[in-house]
Design a protein around this motif. Structure first.
Motif, PDB file in Angstrom:
ATOM      1  N   MET A  91       0.902  -0.769  -0.153  1.00 46.57           N
ATOM      2  CA  MET A  91      -0.336   0.235  -0.090  1.00 46.57           C
ATOM      3  C   MET A  91       0.921   1.225   0.038  1.00 46.57           C
ATOM      4  O   MET A  91       0.498   2.260  -0.406  1.00 46.57           O
ATOM      5  CB  MET A  91      -1.004   0.476   1.090  1.00 46.57           C
TER       6      MET A  91
ATOM      7  N   THR B 265      -3.122  12.167  -0.404  1.00 47.58           N
ATOM      8  CA  THR B 265      -3.676  11.363  -1.334  1.00 47.58           C
ATOM      9  C   THR B 265      -5.272  12.270   0.174  1.00 47.58           C
ATOM     10  O   THR B 265      -5.087  12.432   0.865  1.00 47.58           O
ATOM     11  CB  THR B 265      -3.032  10.325  -0.742  1.00 47.58           C
TER      12      THR B 265
ATOM     13  N   TYR C  61      -8.259   9.648  -1.321  1.00 49.09           N
ATOM     14  CA  TYR C  61      -9.268   8.760  -0.715  1.00 49.09           C
ATOM     15  C   TYR C  61      -8.324   7.284  -1.833  1.00 49.09           C
ATOM     16  O   TYR C  61      -7.432   7.635  -2.305  1.00 49.09           O
ATOM     17  CB  TYR C  61     -10.147   8.390  -1.888  1.00 49.09           C
ATOM     18  N   VAL C  62      -8.315   5.673  -1.045  1.00 48.61           N
ATOM     19  CA  VAL C  62      -7.490   4.981  -1.294  1.00 48.61           C
ATOM     20  C   VAL C  62      -8.812   3.522  -1.645  1.00 48.61           C
ATOM     21  O   VAL C  62      -9.988   3.275  -0.605  1.00 48.61           O
ATOM     22  CB  VAL C  62      -6.455   4.445  -1.037  1.00 48.61           C
TER      23      VAL C  62
ATOM     24  N   ILE D 247      -8.444  -1.644  -3.308  1.00 56.45           N
ATOM     25  CA  ILE D 247      -7.798  -1.730  -3.427  1.00 56.45           C
ATOM     26  C   ILE D 247      -8.247  -3.831  -3.257  1.00 56.45           C
ATOM     27  O   ILE D 247      -8.705  -4.284  -2.140  1.00 56.45           O
ATOM     28  CB  ILE D 247      -7.083  -2.111  -2.172  1.00 56.45           C
TER      29      ILE D 247
ATOM     30  N   ASP E 258       1.223   4.177  -2.701  1.00 55.04           N
ATOM     31  CA  ASP E 258       0.315   5.907  -2.568  1.00 55.04           C
ATOM     32  C   ASP E 258       1.802   6.120  -3.427  1.00 55.04           C
ATOM     33  O   ASP E 258       1.426   7.515  -3.917  1.00 55.04           O
ATOM     34  CB  ASP E 258       0.519   5.733  -0.773  1.00 55.04           C
TER      35      ASP E 258
ATOM     36  N   CYS F   5      -5.933  -1.275  -7.734  1.00 47.78           N
ATOM     37  CA  CYS F   5      -6.481  -0.406  -6.337  1.00 47.78           C
ATOM     38  C   CYS F   5      -6.543   1.312  -7.406  1.00 47.78           C
ATOM     39  O   CYS F   5      -6.034   1.523  -7.835  1.00 47.78           O
ATOM     40  CB  CYS F   5      -6.041  -0.035  -4.985  1.00 47.78           C
TER      41      CYS F   5
ATOM     42  N   ILE G 275      -7.202   5.542  -6.874  1.00 45.72           N
ATOM     43  CA  ILE G 275      -6.370   6.332  -5.568  1.00 45.72           C
ATOM     44  C   ILE G 275      -6.639   7.767  -5.971  1.00 45.72           C
ATOM     45  O   ILE G 275      -6.951   7.928  -7.188  1.00 45.72           O
ATOM     46  CB  ILE G 275      -4.987   6.192  -5.277  1.00 45.72           C
TER      47      ILE G 275
END
Length: 157
Positions: free
Chosen positions: A27, A48, A50-51, A54, A31, A102, A104
């Motif tokens: 993760m 950042t 929102y993620v 995933i 990022d 994911c 992001i």
């Protein structure tokens, strides 16, 4: 730049109790690649916000070559939705397999943290158009889910 790929070896310092790369480390890589893509597009600092979605498909083994590819999927007024895919594989075999993916969202901000406009990105290929539609749908679903947990004044219930 609308995409970036980071490449490196999975080091023993990233091992989890199962002998594979720790999910938190993956993760962090996601990022970092997303930040590099967003910042290079916005030409300023990005944060950042929102993620989502995933998905860990398979583990990354220590010693494998890792590729983390981040690419713009959709831009808003101040935000950039970035699709990130992680692939890894044994360099001796040459095959890379998708391990994680994911979406992001980053927001471009000035020195005071105020959101700043970003240039619009327009998808050109059929694949980019599908990715943009997916990013928009994820964003709308996330917004809808966050409002379901609030009362009429916006307070969480």
């Amino acid at each position: 730049m609308s995409s970036i790929t980071l490449r490196f070896l999975a080091e023993p310092s990233t091992v989890n109790f199962g002998g594979k790369v720790h999910g938190g480390t993956v993760m962090k890589w996601i990022d970092e690649a997303g930040y590099a893509c967003a910042t290079s597009w916005a030409k300023r600092y990005c944060v950042t916000v929102y993620v989502g979605g995933i998905r860990f498909h398979r583990p990354i083994m220590i010693g494998h070559l890792v590729e983390v590819q981040a690419r713009l999927a959709y831009t808003g007024t101040t935000s950039m939705n970035i699709s990130v895919e992680v692939h890894s594989g044994d360099m001796k075999g040459g095959e890379m397999e998708k391990t994680t993916e994911c979406l992001i969202v980053f927001v471009s901000v000035d020195e005071a943290g105020t959101p700043m406009p970003v240039d619009a990105w327009t998808p050109e290929t059929p694949g980019e158009m599908v990715l943009a539609s997916y990013a928009k749908a994820q964003l709308e679903a996330s917004r809808a889910a966050s409002t379901r947990g609030q009362n009429s004044s916006g307070a969480l219930i």
